[in-house]
Design a protein around this motif. Sequence first.
Motif, PDB file in Angstrom:
ATOM      1  N   MET A  57       3.367  55.277  15.053  1.00 39.57           N
ATOM      2  CA  MET A  57       2.899  56.204  14.094  1.00 39.57           C
ATOM      3  C   MET A  57       3.813  56.684  13.264  1.00 39.57           C
ATOM      4  SD  MET A  57       2.103  60.011  16.204  1.00 39.57           S
ATOM      5  CE  MET A  57       1.607  60.593  14.671  1.00 39.57           C
ATOM      6  N   PRO A  58       3.656  57.486  12.330  1.00 43.46           N
ATOM      7  CA  PRO A  58       4.921  57.872  11.249  1.00 43.46           C
ATOM      8  C   PRO A  58       5.715  58.761  12.013  1.00 43.46           C
ATOM      9  CG  PRO A  58       2.836  58.190  10.129  1.00 43.46           C
ATOM     10  CD  PRO A  58       2.577  57.858  11.517  1.00 43.46           C
ATOM     11  N   TRP A  77      -1.874  57.033   7.416  1.00 46.14           N
ATOM     12  CA  TRP A  77      -1.900  56.306   8.602  1.00 46.14           C
ATOM     13  C   TRP A  77      -3.264  55.896   9.264  1.00 46.14           C
ATOM     14  CZ3 TRP A  77      -1.871  58.000  13.766  1.00 46.14           C
ATOM     15  CH2 TRP A  77      -1.431  57.082  14.871  1.00 46.14           C
ATOM     16  N   CYS A  82      -4.535  53.004  11.798  1.00 46.93           N
ATOM     17  CA  CYS A  82      -3.551  53.465  12.780  1.00 46.93           C
ATOM     18  C   CYS A  82      -2.615  52.463  13.164  1.00 46.93           C
ATOM     19  CB  CYS A  82      -4.213  54.032  13.809  1.00 46.93           C
ATOM     20  SG  CYS A  82      -5.207  55.423  13.779  1.00 46.93           S
TER      21      CYS A  82
END
Length: 82
Positions: A57-58, A77, A82
Amino acid sequence: MSRRDEARETGQARETDGGSSGRPSRLSEQAIDVNEVAKILCCSARHVHRLVASDRMPRPFHVGALARWRRHSIETWIADGC
């Protein structure tokens, strides 16, 4: 059909501050903490940290020692699968 309805259908709708300037809203640029990210994802804060550590994830930015995410980057995202 109004311009707003057309923008919604084409995915070009922008949140605005409600004024006549048409500027993006501050809300869409909001920085959120790990607990808010966890609520959005329906998981624990610890799981959010695990996702970040595994590059799934970011990554957050930091304000001093505090980790924060841009709401827009999390929403993007999620929208990207995802």
